[in-house]
Design a protein around this motif. Structure first.
Motif, PDB file in Angstrom:
ATOM      1  N   GLY A   1      -4.391  12.043   7.029  1.00  0.00           N
ATOM      2  CA  GLY A   1      -3.644  13.028   6.192  1.00  0.00           C
ATOM      3  C   GLY A   1      -2.032  12.769   6.291  1.00  0.00           C
ATOM      4  N   PHE A   2      -1.416  12.553   7.327  1.00  0.00           N
ATOM      5  CA  PHE A   2      -0.019  12.317   7.432  1.00  0.00           C
ATOM      6  C   PHE A   2       0.403  10.772   7.330  1.00  0.00           C
ATOM      7  N   TYR A   3      -0.351  10.073   7.998  1.00  0.00           N
ATOM      8  CA  TYR A   3      -0.138   8.567   7.921  1.00  0.00           C
ATOM      9  C   TYR A   3      -0.453   7.928   6.512  1.00  0.00           C
ATOM     10  N   PRO A   4      -1.370   8.142   5.773  1.00  0.00           N
ATOM     11  CA  PRO A   4      -1.368   7.724   4.474  1.00  0.00           C
ATOM     12  C   PRO A   4      -0.068   8.221   3.674  1.00  0.00           C
ATOM     13  N   VAL A   5       0.343   9.268   3.613  1.00  0.00           N
ATOM     14  CA  VAL A   5       1.568  10.136   2.938  1.00  0.00           C
ATOM     15  C   VAL A   5       2.743   9.135   3.319  1.00  0.00           C
ATOM     16  N   LEU A   6       2.987   8.749   4.987  1.00  0.00           N
ATOM     17  CA  LEU A   6       4.225   8.207   5.436  1.00  0.00           C
ATOM     18  C   LEU A   6       3.891   6.787   4.817  1.00  0.00           C
ATOM     19  N   VAL A   7       2.955   6.042   4.689  1.00  0.00           N
ATOM     20  CA  VAL A   7       2.981   4.744   4.249  1.00  0.00           C
ATOM     21  C   VAL A   7       3.009   4.684   2.874  1.00  0.00           C
ATOM     22  N   ALA A   8       2.663   5.781   1.994  1.00  0.00           N
ATOM     23  CA  ALA A   8       2.992   5.780   0.586  1.00  0.00           C
ATOM     24  C   ALA A   8       4.420   5.924   0.186  1.00  0.00           C
ATOM     25  N   ALA A   9       4.973   6.806   1.359  1.00  0.00           N
ATOM     26  CA  ALA A   9       6.445   7.064   1.115  1.00  0.00           C
ATOM     27  C   ALA A   9       7.571   5.705   1.303  1.00  0.00           C
ATOM     28  N   VAL A  10       6.923   4.970   2.233  1.00  0.00           N
ATOM     29  CA  VAL A  10       7.674   3.834   2.567  1.00  0.00           C
ATOM     30  C   VAL A  10       7.568   2.555   1.466  1.00  0.00           C
ATOM     31  N   ARG A  11       6.165   2.505   1.100  1.00  0.00           N
ATOM     32  CA  ARG A  11       5.922   1.555   0.133  1.00  0.00           C
ATOM     33  C   ARG A  11       6.451   1.725  -1.232  1.00  0.00           C
ATOM     34  N   ALA A  12       6.815   2.918  -1.586  1.00  0.00           N
ATOM     35  CA  ALA A  12       7.380   3.325  -2.644  1.00  0.00           C
ATOM     36  C   ALA A  12       8.491   2.466  -3.181  1.00  0.00           C
ATOM     37  N   PHE A  13       9.146   2.010  -2.027  1.00  0.00           N
ATOM     38  CA  PHE A  13      10.512   1.186  -2.040  1.00  0.00           C
ATOM     39  C   PHE A  13      10.046  -0.534  -2.321  1.00  0.00           C
ATOM     40  N   THR A  14       8.821  -0.667  -2.161  1.00  0.00           N
ATOM     41  CA  THR A  14       8.391  -2.108  -2.307  1.00  0.00           C
ATOM     42  C   THR A  14       7.796  -2.497  -3.477  1.00  0.00           C
ATOM     43  N   ASP A  15       7.642  -4.005  -3.688  1.00  0.00           N
ATOM     44  CA  ASP A  15       6.838  -4.376  -5.121  1.00  0.00           C
ATOM     45  C   ASP A  15       5.471  -4.872  -4.620  1.00  0.00           C
ATOM     46  N   TRP A  16       4.723  -4.050  -3.714  1.00  0.00           N
ATOM     47  CA  TRP A  16       3.457  -3.932  -3.487  1.00  0.00           C
ATOM     48  C   TRP A  16       2.650  -3.973  -4.687  1.00  0.00           C
ATOM     49  N   SER A  17       1.634  -4.892  -5.016  1.00  0.00           N
ATOM     50  CA  SER A  17       0.812  -5.021  -5.925  1.00  0.00           C
ATOM     51  C   SER A  17      -0.332  -6.013  -5.804  1.00  0.00           C
ATOM     52  N   SER A  18      -1.396  -5.856  -6.435  1.00  0.00           N
ATOM     53  CA  SER A  18      -2.400  -6.806  -6.409  1.00  0.00           C
ATOM     54  C   SER A  18      -2.224  -8.314  -6.658  1.00  0.00           C
ATOM     55  N   THR A  19      -1.140  -8.468  -7.444  1.00  0.00           N
ATOM     56  CA  THR A  19      -1.025 -10.015  -7.583  1.00  0.00           C
ATOM     57  C   THR A  19      -0.387 -10.779  -6.534  1.00  0.00           C
ATOM     58  N   SER A  20      -0.148 -10.222  -5.585  1.00  0.00           N
ATOM     59  CA  SER A  20       0.601 -10.689  -4.289  1.00  0.00           C
ATOM     60  C   SER A  20       0.200 -10.474  -3.114  1.00  0.00           C
ATOM     61  N   LEU A  21      -0.006 -11.163  -2.171  1.00  0.00           N
ATOM     62  CA  LEU A  21      -0.188 -10.822  -0.839  1.00  0.00           C
ATOM     63  C   LEU A  21       1.335 -10.322   0.117  1.00  0.00           C
ATOM     64  N   GLU A  22       2.324 -10.647  -0.569  1.00  0.00           N
ATOM     65  CA  GLU A  22       3.522 -10.535   0.114  1.00  0.00           C
ATOM     66  C   GLU A  22       4.071  -9.241  -0.394  1.00  0.00           C
ATOM     67  N   ILE A  23       4.783  -8.364   0.550  1.00  0.00           N
ATOM     68  CA  ILE A  23       5.400  -7.156   0.162  1.00  0.00           C
ATOM     69  C   ILE A  23       6.815  -7.364   0.592  1.00  0.00           C
ATOM     70  N   ASN A  24       7.649  -7.075  -0.416  1.00  0.00           N
ATOM     71  CA  ASN A  24       9.104  -7.056  -0.214  1.00  0.00           C
ATOM     72  C   ASN A  24       9.577  -6.026  -0.461  1.00  0.00           C
ATOM     73  N   PHE A  25      10.660  -5.620   0.042  1.00  0.00           N
ATOM     74  CA  PHE A  25      11.462  -4.402  -0.222  1.00  0.00           C
ATOM     75  C   PHE A  25      12.502  -4.567  -1.524  1.00  0.00           C
ATOM     76  N   ILE A  26      12.394  -3.509  -2.483  1.00  0.00           N
ATOM     77  CA  ILE A  26      13.273  -3.650  -3.446  1.00  0.00           C
ATOM     78  C   ILE A  26      13.882  -2.436  -3.969  1.00  0.00           C
ATOM     79  N   GLY A  27      14.342  -1.649  -3.052  1.00  0.00           N
ATOM     80  CA  GLY A  27      15.166  -0.506  -3.114  1.00  0.00           C
ATOM     81  C   GLY A  27      14.562   0.501  -4.084  1.00  0.00           C
ATOM     82  N   PHE A  28      15.417   1.040  -4.944  1.00  0.00           N
ATOM     83  CA  PHE A  28      15.018   1.787  -5.917  1.00  0.00           C
ATOM     84  C   PHE A  28      14.740   1.305  -7.025  1.00  0.00           C
TER      85      PHE A  28
END
Length: 284
Positions: free
Chosen positions: A14-41
């Motif tokens: 419950g809590f862990y997925p919510v925390l991960v989603a909140a953090v990754r909302a500031f990244t370019d996480w996508s299915s086209t790249s294995l690399e996850i970069n912080f992109i701010g807002f």
């Protein structure tokens, strides 16, 4: 100590997925790249620049307002009518009949209405043809002028079984002596409703408004089954845009950002609704 395993599972699923989603909302996480970069807002700026989110907000407000009108009118009216019956057997029978639709899955109901609106063999256009009103026939779910009213009308006659049960249960807890005293004092049925029944079920009304608010922000099942956001983007809502980005477009970071914004809306709305006070004597 015995509750610790439950809290552990709740934290993990419950809590862990919510925390991960909140953090990754500031990244370019996508299915086209294995690399996850912080992109701010950037994801949040994209919501404004793309326009789909703003369109979804407009449609969401329309659906939310119509839903609130529905749950505050017909279910309450029907609950009062059933509660006012003299015969207990009649009360039980009507209560059973109004609650029975709960056993029908919402998907079945949505597909039934999809067939009703079908432009070729749908019941609605057939009725208009029988009444010689062919000029009003249209593709109800494909016409930008009729699609939103058609979606709002899907739940006709708007007697939500859950809301009906909440209202009716609340009325059952009203002391009969209170209503009898008002009747002896000459209070009309209308005055008894507005000055006794309505204030004494205010807590339940507040709960229904809160649950409806949360549900409408998250829900997109009807749109997915009937219109898929169309025609164009006329029935887009934020929940459906989140679903598309997470399952079709593979923009997981953007979907997380959408989810975070929806969570903020729900959290803020819940706080505001909790601030609304009802009669403390009634609540007690």
């Amino acid at each position: 100590v015995m509750l610790l395993p439950i809290f552990g599972l709740l934290a993990l699923f419950g809590f862990y997925p919510v925390l991960v989603a909140a953090v990754r909302a500031f990244t370019d996480w996508s299915s086209t790249s294995l690399e996850i970069n912080f992109i701010g807002f950037d994801n949040f700026r994209m919501m404004v620049t793309e326009g789909y989110f703003l369109t979804g907000i407009r449609n969401l407000l329309i659906f939310l307002a119509s839903y609130m009108v529905k749950i505050l009118t017909m279910p309450l009216l029907v609950a009062v009518m059933v509660y006012s019956l003299v015969s207990n057997r009649s009360k039980y029978a009507y209560r059973y009949l109004f609650v029975l639709p709960m056993v029908v899955p919402s998907v079945v109901s949505a597909l039934m209405w999809k067939n009703i609106y079908d432009p070729n063999f749908g019941l609605l256009n057939e009725i208009l043809e029988v009444l010689n009103l062919e000029q009003y026939q249209t593709s109800w779910l494909s016409d930008p002028n009729t699609v939103i009213p058609s979606l709002i009308f899907v739940s006709f006659p708007f007697i939500d079984p859950f809301s009906f049960l909440i209202y009716y249960s609340a009325m059952m807890n009203i002391p009969s002596s209170t209503l009898e005293a008002a009747q002896l004092d000459g209070a009309s049925p209308g005055r008894r409703f507005f000055f006794i029944i309505l204030p004494m079920i205010a807590s339940q009304i507040k709960v229904l408004i809160m649950l409806g608010f949360i549900n409408q922000i998250q829900d997109f099942n009807l749109i997915l089954l009937l219109t898929k956001g169309g025609p164009g983007t006329d029935t887009y809502v934020p929940g459906y845009e989140l679903y598309l980005n997470a399952t079709t477009f593979g923009r997981y970071g953007y979907a997380c950002a959408l989810g975070l914004v929806m969570f903020i809306f729900i959290f803020a709305g819940t706080i505001v609704l909790n601030k609304v006070k009802v009669n403390k004597e009634v609540e007690g």
